[in-house]
Design a protein around this motif. Structure first.
Motif, mmCIF file in Angstrom:
data_model
loop_
_atom_site.group_PDB
_atom_site.id
_atom_site.type_symbol
_atom_site.label_atom_id
_atom_site.label_comp_id
_atom_site.label_asym_id
_atom_site.label_seq_id
_atom_site.Cartn_x
_atom_site.Cartn_y
_atom_site.Cartn_z
ATOM 1 N N ARG A 219 -11.500 3.852 -17.946
ATOM 2 C CA ARG A 219 -11.987 2.783 -17.073
ATOM 3 C C ARG A 219 -11.094 2.708 -15.842
ATOM 4 O O ARG A 219 -9.895 2.552 -15.974
ATOM 5 N N PHE A 220 -11.726 2.799 -14.672
ATOM 6 C CA PHE A 220 -10.947 2.819 -13.433
ATOM 7 C C PHE A 220 -11.005 1.488 -12.699
ATOM 8 O O PHE A 220 -12.031 0.836 -12.627
ATOM 9 N N THR A 221 -9.857 1.150 -12.146
ATOM 10 C CA THR A 221 -9.729 -0.113 -11.445
ATOM 11 C C THR A 221 -9.375 0.111 -9.966
ATOM 12 O O THR A 221 -9.353 -0.820 -9.178
ATOM 13 N N ALA A 222 -9.123 1.381 -9.603
ATOM 14 C CA ALA A 222 -8.843 1.712 -8.200
ATOM 15 C C ALA A 222 -9.236 3.153 -7.904
ATOM 16 O O ALA A 222 -9.096 4.035 -8.745
ATOM 17 N N PHE A 223 -9.730 3.367 -6.684
ATOM 18 C CA PHE A 223 -10.074 4.696 -6.186
ATOM 19 C C PHE A 223 -9.284 4.952 -4.919
ATOM 20 O O PHE A 223 -8.833 4.023 -4.257
ATOM 21 N N GLU A 224 -9.168 6.218 -4.597
ATOM 22 C CA GLU A 224 -8.478 6.594 -3.378
ATOM 23 C C GLU A 224 -9.488 7.262 -2.451
ATOM 24 O O GLU A 224 -10.214 8.157 -2.875
ATOM 25 N N ILE A 225 -9.536 6.794 -1.204
ATOM 26 C CA ILE A 225 -10.367 7.450 -0.190
ATOM 27 C C ILE A 225 -9.385 8.177 0.716
ATOM 28 O O ILE A 225 -8.394 7.585 1.137
ATOM 29 N N TRP A 226 -9.618 9.445 0.960
ATOM 30 C CA TRP A 226 -8.632 10.207 1.737
ATOM 31 C C TRP A 226 -9.274 11.101 2.791
ATOM 32 O O TRP A 226 -10.433 11.475 2.691
ATOM 33 N N LEU A 227 -8.481 11.413 3.795
ATOM 34 C CA LEU A 227 -8.927 12.238 4.918
ATOM 35 C C LEU A 227 -7.781 13.153 5.316
ATOM 36 O O LEU A 227 -6.664 12.695 5.542
ATOM 37 N N PHE A 228 -8.059 14.460 5.354
ATOM 38 C CA PHE A 228 -7.052 15.435 5.750
ATOM 39 C C PHE A 228 -7.506 16.117 7.025
ATOM 40 O O PHE A 228 -8.633 16.591 7.128
ATOM 41 N N ASP A 229 -6.614 16.159 8.012
ATOM 42 C CA ASP A 229 -6.902 16.755 9.308
ATOM 43 C C ASP A 229 -6.031 18.001 9.451
ATOM 44 O O ASP A 229 -4.810 17.912 9.473
ATOM 45 N N LYS A 230 -6.673 19.161 9.538
ATOM 46 C CA LYS A 230 -5.934 20.423 9.612
ATOM 47 C C LYS A 230 -5.051 20.489 10.855
ATOM 48 O O LYS A 230 -3.932 20.981 10.807
ATOM 49 N N MET A 231 -5.557 19.964 11.965
ATOM 50 C CA MET A 231 -4.804 20.034 13.223
ATOM 51 C C MET A 231 -3.627 19.059 13.233
ATOM 52 O O MET A 231 -2.644 19.251 13.929
ATOM 53 N N ASP A 232 -3.767 18.000 12.486
ATOM 54 C CA ASP A 232 -2.761 16.943 12.456
ATOM 55 C C ASP A 232 -1.806 17.186 11.277
ATOM 56 O O ASP A 232 -0.767 16.590 11.170
ATOM 57 N N SER A 233 -2.228 18.068 10.376
ATOM 58 C CA SER A 233 -1.571 18.425 9.112
ATOM 59 C C SER A 233 -1.006 17.223 8.369
ATOM 60 O O SER A 233 0.104 17.247 7.865
ATOM 61 N N ARG A 234 -1.782 16.149 8.349
ATOM 62 C CA ARG A 234 -1.383 15.030 7.504
ATOM 63 C C ARG A 234 -2.606 14.459 6.823
ATOM 64 O O ARG A 234 -3.730 14.684 7.251
ATOM 65 N N MET A 235 -2.326 13.734 5.772
ATOM 66 C CA MET A 235 -3.406 13.146 4.999
ATOM 67 C C MET A 235 -3.303 11.631 5.110
ATOM 68 O O MET A 235 -2.216 11.083 4.994
ATOM 69 N N VAL A 236 -4.421 10.999 5.346
ATOM 70 C CA VAL A 236 -4.458 9.546 5.421
ATOM 71 C C VAL A 236 -5.195 9.062 4.182
ATOM 72 O O VAL A 236 -6.240 9.614 3.828
ATOM 73 N N THR A 237 -4.653 8.047 3.506
ATOM 74 C CA THR A 237 -5.341 7.536 2.317
ATOM 75 C C THR A 237 -5.429 6.018 2.358
ATOM 76 O O THR A 237 -4.578 5.345 2.933
ATOM 77 N N LYS A 238 -6.476 5.505 1.749
ATOM 78 C CA LYS A 238 -6.597 4.062 1.530
ATOM 79 C C LYS A 238 -7.042 3.877 0.091
ATOM 80 O O LYS A 238 -7.751 4.715 -0.460
ATOM 81 N N VAL A 239 -6.608 2.789 -0.499
ATOM 82 C CA VAL A 239 -6.911 2.541 -1.898
ATOM 83 C C VAL A 239 -7.952 1.439 -2.009
ATOM 84 O O VAL A 239 -7.796 0.359 -1.455
ATOM 85 N N LEU A 240 -9.027 1.758 -2.719
ATOM 86 C CA LEU A 240 -10.122 0.825 -2.939
ATOM 87 C C LEU A 240 -9.923 0.213 -4.319
ATOM 88 O O LEU A 240 -9.932 0.922 -5.315
ATOM 89 N N MET A 241 -9.702 -1.097 -4.362
ATOM 90 C CA MET A 241 -9.380 -1.751 -5.631
ATOM 91 C C MET A 241 -10.457 -2.719 -6.066
ATOM 92 O O MET A 241 -11.123 -3.332 -5.239
ATOM 93 N N SER A 242 -10.586 -2.866 -7.383
ATOM 94 C CA SER A 242 -11.522 -3.853 -7.904
ATOM 95 C C SER A 242 -10.981 -5.239 -7.567
ATOM 96 O O SER A 242 -9.806 -5.396 -7.234
ATOM 97 N N SER B 249 -11.400 9.816 -4.881
ATOM 98 C CA SER B 249 -10.877 10.194 -6.194
ATOM 99 C C SER B 249 -10.543 8.961 -7.013
ATOM 100 O O SER B 249 -10.071 7.963 -6.482
ATOM 101 N N ALA B 250 -10.748 9.082 -8.328
ATOM 102 C CA ALA B 250 -10.338 8.020 -9.242
ATOM 103 C C ALA B 250 -8.814 7.991 -9.222
ATOM 104 O O ALA B 250 -8.165 9.029 -9.269
ATOM 105 N N LEU B 251 -8.227 6.804 -9.148
ATOM 106 C CA LEU B 251 -6.792 6.712 -8.958
ATOM 107 C C LEU B 251 -6.073 6.001 -10.092
ATOM 108 O O LEU B 251 -5.093 6.488 -10.627
ATOM 109 N N GLU B 252 -6.562 4.832 -10.462
ATOM 110 C CA GLU B 252 -5.815 3.999 -11.410
ATOM 111 C C GLU B 252 -6.711 3.602 -12.570
ATOM 112 O O GLU B 252 -7.775 3.067 -12.373
#
Length: 161
Positions: free
Chosen positions: A67-90, A55-58
């Motif tokens: 104009r975007f300078t950062a994106f978010e890459i995310w992963l949601f695990d139903k069994m773990d019920s949490r979301m992990v995210t990392k930010v991809l920056m220019s 997703s476009a973030l910033e």
């Protein structure tokens, strides 16, 4: 020699099961203001396991197109019920301390580089996001993304039953 055959069979089934959840590829182009892609992760039997996406973030400035300078890459695990995210920056955003501290609560910040693989893991899932294409807007000093292609590879983590 019989045992060896069995081992090889086991290895073959394990590796195919690991990469069973799919490969997705997504490209952002400058002007795509609603850039927010997500994919369902399903097991071979069609069971819903989670979701992942980019997703476009910033954004920078207020002009059009956005104009975007950062994106978010995310992963949601139903069994773990949490979301992990990392930010991809220019490159320029990554060097900007103010922006970095603003986004730091989003977990890990990663500088975008062609060929770089960003890995996200939950209890059961693993997402390897590889940047296969990267271009900056002309004149933005490597600050604004013009085009980013991310190849997402999903696999199950080796859960010992």
């Amino acid at each position: 020699g019989r045992a060896t055959e069995v081992d090889q069979e086991t290895i073959a089934t394990t590796s195919s099961a690991e990469s069973a959840f799919g490969h997705f590829e997504t490209t952002y182009n400058l002007g795509d203001e609603e850039y927010d892609v997500s994919y369902s992760i399903e097991s071979e039997t069609g069971e819903f396991l989670g979701e992942c996406g980019v997703s476009a973030l910033e954004k920078v400035g207020n002009g059009s197109p956005m104009r975007f300078t950062a994106f978010e890459i995310w992963l949601f695990d139903k069994m773990d019920s949490r979301m992990v995210t990392k930010v991809l920056m220019s490159e320029r955003a990554f060097a900007d301390q103010t922006l970095r501290s603003k986004l730091a609560d989003k977990k890990e910040l990663v500088r975008a580089e062609k060929g770089r693989i960003v890995t996200l893991e939950t209890a059961n899932l693993r997402l390897d996001a590889m940047i296969t294409e990267l271009a900056y807007e002309h004149g933005s000093n490597n600050g604004v993304f013009a085009r980013v292609t991310t190849k997402l590879e999903l696999s199950a983590k080796n859960v010992v039953a």
